[in-house]
Scaffold this motif. Structure first.
Motif, PDB file in Angstrom:
ATOM      1  N   SER A  45     -65.092  36.656  59.225  1.00  0.00           N
ATOM      2  CA  SER A  45     -64.815  37.241  57.902  1.00  0.00           C
ATOM      3  C   SER A  45     -65.896  38.215  57.437  1.00  0.00           C
ATOM      4  N   THR A  46     -67.114  38.071  57.927  1.00  0.00           N
ATOM      5  CA  THR A  46     -68.212  38.915  57.414  1.00  0.00           C
ATOM      6  C   THR A  46     -67.956  40.415  57.539  1.00  0.00           C
ATOM      7  N   ASP A  72     -64.833  39.475  71.176  1.00  0.00           N
ATOM      8  CA  ASP A  72     -64.161  38.219  71.503  1.00  0.00           C
ATOM      9  C   ASP A  72     -62.853  38.143  70.728  1.00  0.00           C
ATOM     10  N   ARG A  74     -59.624  35.109  69.512  1.00  0.00           N
ATOM     11  CA  ARG A  74     -59.019  33.775  69.588  1.00  0.00           C
ATOM     12  C   ARG A  74     -57.770  33.921  70.444  1.00  0.00           C
ATOM     13  N   HIS A 152     -73.893  30.649  67.108  1.00  0.00           N
ATOM     14  CA  HIS A 152     -72.999  31.245  68.126  1.00  0.00           C
ATOM     15  C   HIS A 152     -72.771  32.708  67.812  1.00  0.00           C
ATOM     16  N   ALA A 154     -70.084  36.073  69.163  1.00  0.00           N
ATOM     17  CA  ALA A 154     -68.792  36.290  69.819  1.00  0.00           C
ATOM     18  C   ALA A 154     -68.150  34.912  69.972  1.00  0.00           C
ATOM     19  N   LYS A 205     -76.369  30.623  56.786  1.00  0.00           N
ATOM     20  CA  LYS A 205     -76.781  31.197  58.087  1.00  0.00           C
ATOM     21  C   LYS A 205     -78.310  31.206  58.251  1.00  0.00           C
TER      22      LYS A 205
END
Ligand code: 6PG
Length: 244
Positions: A45-46, A72, A74, A152, A154, A205
């Motif tokens: 989302s960032t 990357d 999903r 993590h 990607a 973060k």
């Protein structure tokens, strides 16, 4: 690698605006130097505002000469709400005059994540005209990355065997959260880039950022700390919440 640089802004909005300007500058330079530019998007989302700003403030980029990939994806259909492809199209690619043939998605319509990874690798070899054995990983002009609160990047997760893969450019991985099946570029590809930009925001973060920007004793616990371009620049674009 040149020293990593950190640029801190009061808000994600301001960090996104500054990063959009830097990306636009770099893409123009690449087109001027090599007649084309390659941009790797991240998911999550960032980057949404970054995408929207690129579309609204930089629609005059030479999009016909810019090629877009994803670091990357999903392993879900492109019209699924969790698809990085879908997010990028809604926030950027459907808003700029980029030819469809310049957009290089992961083929998540194939039967398995391994099939999609193999097809993506083949696409990279076709596009860059090199083979994984002979010439080493492709060199992208701009790689955008986010970072999870676990460090993590990607779809390369802490302590994953995927972190050690150096003979493939694209592989399937399993995420700890749904959707678990992912496909991702490997570290050799990310570290071959001319410029890598992390966009990280939010207090959650902070801890991961500390190890991601540092030299942790066990880097496999924090994949972000393994992103160190071999012959490129690394810049962290942060909001104050994350950087505090
Ligand atoms: C993905 C991304 C992933 C993301 C981080 C941060 O497919 O989810 O590629 O690596 O960048 O999980 O996600 P947020 O920006 O949503 O915090």
């Amino acid at each position: 690698m040149s020293e990593p640089a950190a640029r801190v802004f009061p808000t994600l909005e301001e960090a996104s605006r500054a990063l959009a300007d830097e990306i636009a500058r770099t893409l123009r330079e690449a087109v001027a130097a090599r007649s084309r530019a390659t941009l790797v998007l991240s998911g999550g989302s960032t980057p949404r505002r970054l995408h929207e700003i690129l579309a609204s403030e930089h629609a005059d980029l030479p999009w016909r000469r810019i090629h877009v990939f994803w670091g990357d994806e999903r392993f879900v259909p492109h019209d699924c709400a969790q698809s990085n492809y879908r997010m990028a199209h809604r926030t950027l690619l459907d808003r700029v005059p980029i030819p469809p043939e310049n957009v290089h998605p992961w083929a998540t319509e194939l039967p398995t994540a391994e099939d999609a990874a193999l097809e993506f690798q083949a696409e990279l070899e076709r596009f860059f005209g090199c083979s994984a054995v002979a010439e080493g990983p492709p060199r992208f002009d701009v790689v955008l990355l986010g970072m999870g609160a676990d460090g993590h990047i990607a779809s390369l997760f802490p302590d994953s065997p995927a972190l050690a893969v150096d003979n493939r450019w694209a592989i399937p991985t399993l995420a700890p959260d749904e959707p678990r099946e992912r496909i991702t570029m490997t570290l050799p590809v990310l570290n071959a880039a001319r410029s890598v930009h992390f966009l990280v925001a939010g207090a959650e973060k902070r801890e991961a950022l500390r190890c991601g920007m540092g030299e942790p004793a066990q880097p496999q616990h924090c994949p972000a700390s393994l992103v160190r371009p071999t012959d490129g620049t690394l810049t962290w674009w942060l909001d104050e919440e994350a950087a505090r």
